[in-house]
Design a protein around this motif. Structure first.
Motif, short mmCIF file in Angstrom:
data_model
loop_
_atom_site.label_atom_id
_atom_site.label_comp_id
_atom_site.label_asym_id
_atom_site.label_seq_id
_atom_site.Cartn_x
_atom_site.Cartn_y
_atom_site.Cartn_z
N SER A 431 6.24 -17.19 2.38
CA SER A 431 5.07 -17.08 3.25
C SER A 431 5.43 -17.05 4.72
CB SER A 431 4.11 -18.25 2.97
OG SER A 431 3.63 -18.19 1.65
N ALA A 432 6.61 -17.60 5.06
CA ALA A 432 7.05 -17.60 6.45
C ALA A 432 7.72 -16.30 6.86
CB ALA A 432 8.03 -18.76 6.68
N CYS A 433 7.98 -15.41 5.90
CA CYS A 433 8.65 -14.14 6.21
C CYS A 433 7.69 -13.20 6.93
CB CYS A 433 9.16 -13.50 4.92
SG CYS A 433 10.00 -11.91 5.19
N PRO A 434 8.06 -12.65 8.08
CA PRO A 434 7.20 -11.69 8.77
C PRO A 434 6.84 -10.52 7.85
CG PRO A 434 9.02 -12.35 10.17
CD PRO A 434 9.31 -12.91 8.82
N GLY A 435 5.56 -10.16 7.84
CA GLY A 435 5.13 -9.05 6.99
C GLY A 435 4.59 -9.48 5.65
N VAL A 436 4.62 -10.80 5.36
CA VAL A 436 4.09 -11.30 4.09
C VAL A 436 2.69 -11.87 4.32
CG1 VAL A 436 4.33 -13.05 2.28
CG2 VAL A 436 6.33 -11.76 3.04
N HIS A 437 1.75 -11.39 3.53
CA HIS A 437 0.38 -11.91 3.59
C HIS A 437 0.24 -13.13 2.69
CE1 HIS A 437 -3.92 -12.03 3.99
NE2 HIS A 437 -4.13 -11.74 2.72
N GLU A 438 0.62 -12.99 1.44
CA GLU A 438 0.61 -14.10 0.48
C GLU A 438 1.76 -13.89 -0.49
OE1 GLU A 438 -3.64 -15.85 -0.61
OE2 GLU A 438 -3.53 -13.72 -1.04
N ALA A 439 2.22 -14.98 -1.11
CA ALA A 439 3.31 -14.87 -2.08
C ALA A 439 3.28 -16.06 -3.02
CB ALA A 439 4.66 -14.80 -1.38
N LEU A 464 7.62 -4.02 5.09
CA LEU A 464 8.18 -5.04 4.22
C LEU A 464 8.79 -4.40 2.97
CD1 LEU A 464 8.37 -8.19 3.98
CD2 LEU A 464 6.41 -8.02 2.43
N THR A 465 10.02 -4.75 2.67
CA THR A 465 10.70 -4.22 1.49
C THR A 465 11.31 -5.38 0.70
OG1 THR A 465 12.83 -3.96 2.61
CG2 THR A 465 11.28 -2.10 2.73
N GLU A 466 11.74 -5.08 -0.52
CA GLU A 466 12.42 -6.08 -1.33
C GLU A 466 13.71 -6.54 -0.65
OE1 GLU A 466 12.69 -5.66 -5.60
OE2 GLU A 466 11.30 -3.97 -5.54
N GLN A 467 14.39 -5.60 0.00
CA GLN A 467 15.65 -5.94 0.68
C GLN A 467 15.41 -6.92 1.83
OE1 GLN A 467 14.65 -2.79 -0.07
NE2 GLN A 467 16.06 -2.46 -1.79
N VAL A 468 14.33 -6.69 2.58
CA VAL A 468 13.99 -7.59 3.69
C VAL A 468 13.70 -8.99 3.16
CG1 VAL A 468 12.25 -8.11 5.45
CG2 VAL A 468 13.15 -5.78 5.23
N CYS A 473 15.25 -14.69 2.31
CA CYS A 473 15.40 -15.85 1.42
C CYS A 473 16.85 -16.34 1.36
CB CYS A 473 14.92 -15.49 0.01
SG CYS A 473 13.12 -15.31 -0.12
N LYS A 474 17.81 -15.41 1.31
CA LYS A 474 19.22 -15.80 1.21
C LYS A 474 19.69 -16.57 2.44
CE LYS A 474 20.66 -12.14 -1.97
NZ LYS A 474 21.36 -10.84 -2.12
N GLN A 475 19.04 -16.30 3.57
CA GLN A 475 19.40 -17.01 4.80
C GLN A 475 18.82 -18.42 4.85
OE1 GLN A 475 17.86 -14.32 7.75
NE2 GLN A 475 19.66 -12.97 7.71
N ARG A 476 17.87 -18.72 3.96
CA ARG A 476 17.15 -19.99 4.06
C ARG A 476 17.14 -20.83 2.78
NH1 ARG A 476 15.40 -16.14 7.15
NH2 ARG A 476 14.61 -16.61 9.27
#
Length: 513
Positions: A431-439, A464-468, A473-476
């Protein structure tokens, strides 16, 4: 104090003040008191006695509010059921608590017929807005409001049950939570106190009255003399904000899905927004982007982050002035209550060590209806060996200053490649990722890893892409907590109460595969 006394006292103090606005209907405290008194008389004439259950299967409309107080005045135990459930869900409630009466809207006639047949139990039917559709053995709701019948005399006190509220059943069959008048009195007093509710407030609620969070909007408003504006849902936020502005709304209870919708609204004129004094949030913490959006829309409003569950209505709240420093905390225990984090041995856990949250206070339920084994499992002693704590089954941690942080349901924590993973922690990062509305993250069984972690995502940006998402997520997150796939959707699956459903997400993903 008994709950129906909230209304009687307010009707005596300010009879002409507006208690309820629902659609085009406006009821004063005197109106609500008199109408519920008449319906209570009808219930008594129809054989409803103290302790009998009365199931309410209605939308958030004026009739639902009238029926709630009517049931309480008749001495009955009110059982609100979300009208979004299917026939089998209603049948479970009917079979389990064997109500004397079932009050519902005409649009639910077919479903209620199916439920009563499945439950092998047919209570008295009271149908609102039935016209010529009502079965011959049913009573019209409107007729109940025309009857003037005295209520039978009898001993009533705040130890009597007021509500039987069924859990969502997300961790098994729905259980009937028994709340006494004393429990509700204590909980509503605490909520009104920390929110500062009084007769100057106008509260707009788009939450179901069958949902604990929504029910307490009515109870607290009546208790404090506030006006409650009822909306059936939040499907048209622009229209709801317009109404909130016209009515001078000062209080606005939210769940995260509603906050997400507000965050996407464009071209809003601040002159056409309500003068909010406060907002509340429950169900899950808000992503920082949504908090910023709400502050931009309502800069003068104080935002209360809360944690609660059906078994005690509310457990904690975060004072608005702490939100900047602790945006993911749900605060501390309500005044006059205790909230502790305990380890697997039942001892209080050290700061920042996860454990189960346990709660003690006058607002904690009496137990589960007709389920002494489950009641004994969740209501038991705490570290001091005195009294009983509610063992919530939720994993929390507390910081060195005593502020609490929700980690996830204990039964949601699973092992992925040998590591314990809480999907809710993954939700927060997504949810903290830029470009995400809900997850929402979810797990499904995997023969090699034990469980596989994936996520459904509603994008707010075409970039927003799967790669982004994977990189973010991998960074956090540690590797086992990074979802294997990100499935894009226009909306997330939700329960009838409007909560994002992890179980439905997993079922949807299974169908896709």
């Amino acid at each position: 104090m008994r709950v129906e006394a909230f209304l009687r006292k307010r009707a005596a103090i300010a009879p002409s003040s507006t208690a309820l606005i629902a659609g085009s209907e406006r009821l004063s405290f005197a109106d609500l008191d008199q109408l519920s008194e008449r319906m209570a008389g009808t219930l008594s004439l129809q054989g409803v006695k103290s302790g009998d259950r009365v199931v309410l299967f209605m939308d958030s409309v004026a009739e639902m509010a009238i029926a709630i107080f009517a049931g309480l005045k008749a001495g009955a135990v009110v059982v609100p059921v979300n009208p979004g459930v299917r026939a089998e869900g209603l049948a479970h409630v009917l079979r389990h608590c064997l109500p004397k009466a079932l009050v519902y809207d005409a649009r639910h006639i077919k479903l209620c017929d199916e439920a009563t047949v499945a439950a092998s139990h047919k209570p008295l039917s009271i149908i609102a807005r039935s016209g010529t559709l009502a079965p011959h053995d049913a009573v019209a709701f409107e007729a109940c409001l025309e009857t003037k019948a005295p209520l039978p005399a009898g001993q009533k006190n705040d130890r009597d049950l007021a509500f039987l509220i069924y859990t969502s059943g997300s961790s098994g069959m729905p259980k009937g939570v028994m709340m006494s008048h004393g429990n509700v009195d204590a909980a509503s007093a605490m909520i009104a106190s920390y929110l500062g509710n009084d007769d100057h407030d106008v509260v707009l609620s788009a939450l179901p009255l069958s949902f604990t969070y929504g029910l307490y909007q009515l109870l607290v408003a009546i208790r404090s003399g506030a006006t409650l504006v009822l909306e059936k849902n939040f499907a048209y936020p622009h229209a709801i904000l317009e109404k909130a502005c016209d009515e001078g709304v000062t209080g606005f209870p939210l769940v995260p899905t509603m906050a997400a919708m507000l965050a996407t609204l464009k071209n809003l004129s601040h002159e056409r927004l309500p003068p909010l004094r406060y907002m509340t949030n429950a169900a899950a913490h808000l992503p920082p982007a949504h908090i910023e959006a709400l502050r931009a829309l309502f800069p003068a409003a104080r935002l209360y982050s809360m944690y609660g569950l059906t078994e005690c209505a509310r457990a904690t709240f975060l004072a608005p002035e702490e939100l900047e420093r602790r945006p993911t905390s749900v605060g501390k225990a309500l005044p006059g209550t205790e909230a502790l984090v305990v380890d697997e041995n039942g001892n209080e856990a050290a700061p920042n060590i996860p454990g189960e949250l346990i709660i003690r206070g006058p607002h904690v339920m009496q137990g589960y209806w007709d389920d002494p084994v489950e009641t004994a499992r969740v209501l038991r002693s705490g570290p001091d060996g005195r009294g009983k704590f509610l063992h919530t089954g939720d994993l929390f941690k507390r910081d060195t200053e005593g502020f609490l942080y929700f980690i996830g349901r204990r039964d949601e924590v699973v092992k992925v490649r040998g590591e314990k993973v809480s999907p809710r922690q993954v939700d927060a990062v997504l949810s903290a990722c830029p470009g995400v509305h809900e997850a929402v993250a979810f797990t499904t069984p995997d023969p090699i890893a034990g469980n596989r972690l994936d996520a459904l995502v509603v994008p707010a940006s075409p970039e927003l892409t799967e790669q982004v998402l994977a990189r973010f997520c991998k960074q956090r997150l540690p590797d086992p907590m990074v979802p294997k796939s990100f499935i894009f959707r226009t909306e997330l699956p939700k329960t009838p109460n409007g909560k994002i459903s992890r179980r439905l997400a997993a079922m949807e993903a299974t169908r896709i595969v």
